[in-house]
Design a protein around this motif. Structure first.
Motif, PDB file in Angstrom:
ATOM      1  N   GLU A  91     -60.782  71.897  13.121  1.00  0.00           N
ATOM      2  CA  GLU A  91     -61.553  71.582  14.330  1.00  0.00           C
ATOM      3  C   GLU A  91     -61.232  70.175  14.812  1.00  0.00           C
ATOM      4  OE1 GLU A  91     -63.025  73.822  15.834  1.00  0.00           O
ATOM      5  OE2 GLU A  91     -63.866  75.277  14.441  1.00  0.00           O
TER       6      GLU A  91
ATOM      7  N   ARG B 102     -68.081  79.275  21.973  1.00  0.00           N
ATOM      8  CA  ARG B 102     -67.140  80.378  21.735  1.00  0.00           C
ATOM      9  C   ARG B 102     -67.938  81.678  21.629  1.00  0.00           C
ATOM     10  NH1 ARG B 102     -64.462  76.845  16.789  1.00  0.00           N
ATOM     11  NH2 ARG B 102     -63.901  75.046  18.092  1.00  0.00           N
TER      12      ARG B 102
ATOM     13  N   ARG C 110     -69.076  67.250  26.185  1.00  0.00           N
ATOM     14  CA  ARG C 110     -67.690  67.560  25.828  1.00  0.00           C
ATOM     15  C   ARG C 110     -67.622  68.355  24.524  1.00  0.00           C
ATOM     16  NH1 ARG C 110     -65.826  62.541  25.140  1.00  0.00           N
ATOM     17  NH2 ARG C 110     -65.480  62.288  27.376  1.00  0.00           N
TER      18      ARG C 110
ATOM     19  N   GLU D 157     -56.277  67.311  19.964  1.00  0.00           N
ATOM     20  CA  GLU D 157     -55.213  67.812  20.836  1.00  0.00           C
ATOM     21  C   GLU D 157     -55.730  68.074  22.244  1.00  0.00           C
ATOM     22  OE1 GLU D 157     -52.000  71.525  21.082  1.00  0.00           O
ATOM     23  OE2 GLU D 157     -53.296  71.293  19.328  1.00  0.00           O
ATOM     24  N   ARG D 158     -56.948  68.617  22.344  1.00  0.00           N
ATOM     25  CA  ARG D 158     -57.481  68.978  23.661  1.00  0.00           C
ATOM     26  C   ARG D 158     -57.941  67.749  24.452  1.00  0.00           C
ATOM     27  NH1 ARG D 158     -62.071  73.545  24.255  1.00  0.00           N
ATOM     28  NH2 ARG D 158     -60.478  74.605  22.997  1.00  0.00           N
ATOM     29  N   TYR D 159     -58.577  66.795  23.772  1.00  0.00           N
ATOM     30  CA  TYR D 159     -59.209  65.694  24.497  1.00  0.00           C
ATOM     31  C   TYR D 159     -58.588  64.334  24.213  1.00  0.00           C
ATOM     32  CZ  TYR D 159     -62.891  69.173  25.260  1.00  0.00           C
ATOM     33  OH  TYR D 159     -63.594  70.297  25.616  1.00  0.00           O
TER      34      TYR D 159
ATOM     35  N   PHE E 241     -66.503  72.304  23.735  1.00  0.00           N
ATOM     36  CA  PHE E 241     -65.473  72.604  22.749  1.00  0.00           C
ATOM     37  C   PHE E 241     -65.932  73.697  21.784  1.00  0.00           C
ATOM     38  CE2 PHE E 241     -63.776  71.650  18.452  1.00  0.00           C
ATOM     39  CZ  PHE E 241     -62.427  71.918  18.689  1.00  0.00           C
TER      40      PHE E 241
ATOM     41  N   ALA F  89     -57.846  70.288  16.557  1.00  0.00           N
ATOM     42  CA  ALA F  89     -57.910  70.974  17.849  1.00  0.00           C
ATOM     43  C   ALA F  89     -58.605  70.122  18.896  1.00  0.00           C
ATOM     44  CB  ALA F  89     -58.633  72.306  17.686  1.00  0.00           C
ATOM     45  N   PHE F  90     -59.668  69.435  18.506  1.00  0.00           N
ATOM     46  CA  PHE F  90     -60.387  68.567  19.442  1.00  0.00           C
ATOM     47  C   PHE F  90     -59.497  67.404  19.865  1.00  0.00           C
ATOM     48  CE2 PHE F  90     -63.459  65.327  20.741  1.00  0.00           C
ATOM     49  CZ  PHE F  90     -64.390  66.061  21.459  1.00  0.00           C
TER      50      PHE F  90
END
Length: 413
Positions: free
Chosen positions: A137, A167, A160, A143-145, A164, A140-141
């Motif tokens: 997690e 889901r 934010r 990479e996204r933000y 994320f 992934a966070f």
């Protein structure tokens, strides 16, 4: 001959379990006494005990009541002052055994005491530490933000992170809150959002100002969490505080801002699937210059009804329940104890980490205005927040109406 003490309080499994045990302990000390308990939902409790003045009728001896309602109850003489009892036979370590923040709201302007603290809030930030600490997690966070995944300091960070973790296909939502129009969490969430941005509820003359820009921004953010960003469960508008706390404990929400009692509930194996996986922190602050960490200081207290014909016996129950031993019982049943001794108890801290944070939260708290008109104003805010949440009115329209109607109440008062 058997004496009966009639007790009326709020319906909540934690209260009911703790008070059952506390009543049994009292009945062992007073074998000729039976404590007959009745539990009502918050609005029904207020209507019966205070709005219909049943605390003065003689039908009730003891009540578990909310500090929001105390100014009205004290103004109308519905509660018995405890000063004579506290002078002659106080609970052990009174009042030094409790934090000052849990001793002020049950006093009137003359300093008379009308209740003893039983169950504390306050609201805290609660989150799934297992999700936040998961390396996958975190990656992934990042990479996204382009930011590390960590507990939010501000409301923009909260949003934010909620986005994320939302889901639906995994039955997981980023946050959960109580949207039910029960004049409880829906109103308190508006207040928290306003205070944490540096806003206020009353002006310098004591008049409601719910339609100030900061308050509009605050409620709009809250409404958007449900309607624009959809980071809440689809049914969250029907959740009360208990249901929202249970939803989080079921493992289907990553975060919540809720009463710390529900952080405790999340550590009770019979009630939670996330035992040992929870983190705690301060409520996020607004992003602007006035933003600050705060929480709401309302709490549940035990009081003797003014109409009781057994006031000495009723006070004896209050004194018994306020003991160190019985305060631990409150904690062990998933409620929030009020004594320093319980907060600092090593065994309690191991089972319920919330107590490691509670003293820090009490350093930055706000309370609803201590005025007799506040319960009626809360009902107006209840309608306004619900109108905005269900998009029957814009946020600005709803708060303008609430301000106007609340000022009418103040004029009548």
């Amino acid at each position: 001959m058997m004496s009966r003490l009639r007790f009326v309080g709020r319906a909540f499994v934690g209260f009911e379990q703790a008070l059952a045990e506390q009543a049994r302990a009292f009945e062992q000390s007073y074998p000729d006494v039976e404590v007959v308990r009745e539990f009502l939902e918050p609005q029904a409790l207020y209507e019966s005990t205070i709005a219909r003045s049943e605390l003065g009728s003689g039908a009730i001896d003891i009540t578990l009541t909310l500090t929001d309602w105390l100014p009205e109850a004290m103004q109308h003489g519905l509660l018995a002052p405890l000063d004579p009892f506290l002078q002659n036979d106080p609970p052990a370590n009174w009042p030094e055994g409790w934090p000052p923040s849990l001793l002020g709201l049950q006093r009137d302007a003359a300093g008379h005491v009308y209740a003893l603290p039983y169950h504390d809030g306050p609201m805290m930030f609660v989150y799934r530490r297992d999700l936040f600490d998961d390396p996958r997690e975190q990656a992934a966070f990042q990479e996204r933000y382009g930011l590390p995944l960590c507990p939010p300091e501000t409301w923009s960070e909260y949003l934010r992170i909620a986005q994320f973790f939302t889901r639906p296909e995994q039955d997981l939502y980023g946050a959960v809150a109580a949207g039910l129009n029960d004049a409880h969490n829906n109103v308190y969430d508006f207040m928290i959002q306003t205070w944490s941005r540096g806003g206020r509820l009353l002006d310098d003359a004591g008049q409601p100002i719910f339609d100030e820009p900061i308050a509009i921004e605050a409620l709009q953010y809250h409404v958007d969490l449900f309607n624009r960003y959809n980071v809440m469960p689809p049914d969250a508008k029907t959740f009360d505080s208990v249901v929202s706390g249970a939803y989080y404990a079921s493992g289907r929400a990553a975060m919540m801002v809720n009463w710390c009692g529900f952080a405790t509930m999340a550590e009770v194996p019979e009630q939670s699937s996330v035992v040992g996986k929870n983190g705690l922190g301060l409520v996020p602050r607004g992003d602007g210059e006035g933003g600050r960490h705060t929480s709401i200081n309302v709490y549940w207290v035990l009081a003797v009804a003014a109409g009781s014909r057994q006031k000495e016996l009723a006070y004896a129950f209050l004194r018994s329940t306020a003991s160190e031993e019985m305060d631990r019982v409150t904690a062990l049943n998933g409620c929030i104890a009020t004594r320093y001794s319980t907060w600092r108890d090593p065994d309690i801290l191991r089972q319920f980490p919330v107590y490691a944070t509670i003293e820090a939260v009490h350093n930055n708290i706000d309370s609803p205005p201590p005025i007799p008109e506040w319960p009626a104003i809360t009902e107006i805010l209840n309608v306004a927040v619900d109108d905005a949440l269900h998009e029957r009115k814009s946020v600005a329209e709803a708060l303008k109406w609430a301000t106007s109607e609340s000022r009418k109440i103040m004029r009548k008062g």
